[in-house]
Design a protein around this motif. Structure first.
Motif: not given
Length: 257
Positions: A32, A35, A66-70
């Motif tokens: 990932q 942010s 990925h929606a809501g994840k990053g």
């Protein structure tokens, strides 16, 4: 003497930094990304600038959102296009589309490399190389008319064993090659043919192939997108000539139809 400051927009500079980290493995496949607030702080840039940088990397296939994840690094590393003399088509592997076969006046650099007399045509074979259905390379291969006329090289059909086999059968086996590699922005046809995202440069490989007595028998211009691919050279003697110079090189397989 002062160096010229980087003139690129800030989002392109940021995308370049992240792209380099992905390509080097500092950001690993599946990892990932930091942010958006972390990237804003690191690069001292506005949120909108970070989003534009990330969108560029998404368009190029380096990262996935990925929606809501990053945002995550794509699962696979750079695709290495193996540079063999011939790549047999396989299910889920390489395949070819033969786009054009014609007798045509050669471009100036091709005519010079082939020592083509003024006003004489050459045989052109224009192809698209795909891997798993995705476009990998566009190629234009040129052959002297006195070699290729009325041969499989001038046929509008794929050649079993590829151009190297056809040349060998005609009495002109490939003995050595020379490559010149450059990088530039794509033409419209190249961008559309390779389905390139915006602002992605291409590799241009200019390959000269020689037979016995140093005769030039083929010139190929090979174009690849510069975003998802790596060019691989290997030390491997030519078939049948253990002492011959290396025949491997990036994109050599695209000459196989």
């Amino acid at each position: 003497m002062a160096r010229r400051p980087d003139p690129r927009p800030r989002h392109q500079q940021i995308a370049a930094e992240l792209r380099a980290e992905i390509m080097s493995g500092a950001l690993r496949p599946g990892e990932q990304l930091p942010s958006t607030p972390q990237l804003v702080g690191r690069f001292e840039a506005a949120n909108a600038t970070i989003q534009r940088a990330l969108q560029s990397l998404k368009d190029e296939g380096f990262v996935r959102g990925h929606a809501g994840k990053g945002v995550f690094v794509r699962e696979r590393r750079q695709f290495v296009v193996e540079a063999t003399a011939y790549k047999p088509p396989t299910t889920g592997g390489y395949s070819y589309e033969l786009l054009e076969v014609s007798e045509t006046p050669p471009p100036y650099d091709v005519a010079t490399a082939l020592a083509t007399p003024d006003g004489e045509n050459v045989v052109l074979r224009h192809r698209l190389l795909l891997h798993d259905g995705e476009p990998v390379e566009l190629s234009w291969s040129y052959y002297p008319l006195d070699i290729a006329a009325d041969s499989p090289l001038s046929s509008r059909k794929k050649i079993r064993g590829g151009a190297p086999q056809a040349l060998a059968d005609l009495g002109f086996p490939e003995r050595r090659f020379e490559d010149r590699i450059s990088v530039r922005q794509p033409t419209l046809d190249e961008a559309e043919g390779l389905d390139l995202p915006a602002d992605v440069p291409v590799f241009r490989q200019f390959r000269m192939v020689y037979s016995d007595s140093g005769r030039p028998v083929e010139v190929s211009i090979l174009i690849k997108g510069g975003h998802l691919y790596e060019l691989s050279y290997r030390d491997q003697p030519a078939e049948g000539r253990p002492d011959a110079p290396d025949r491997q090189g990036p994109g050599g397989g695209s000459r196989s139809t």
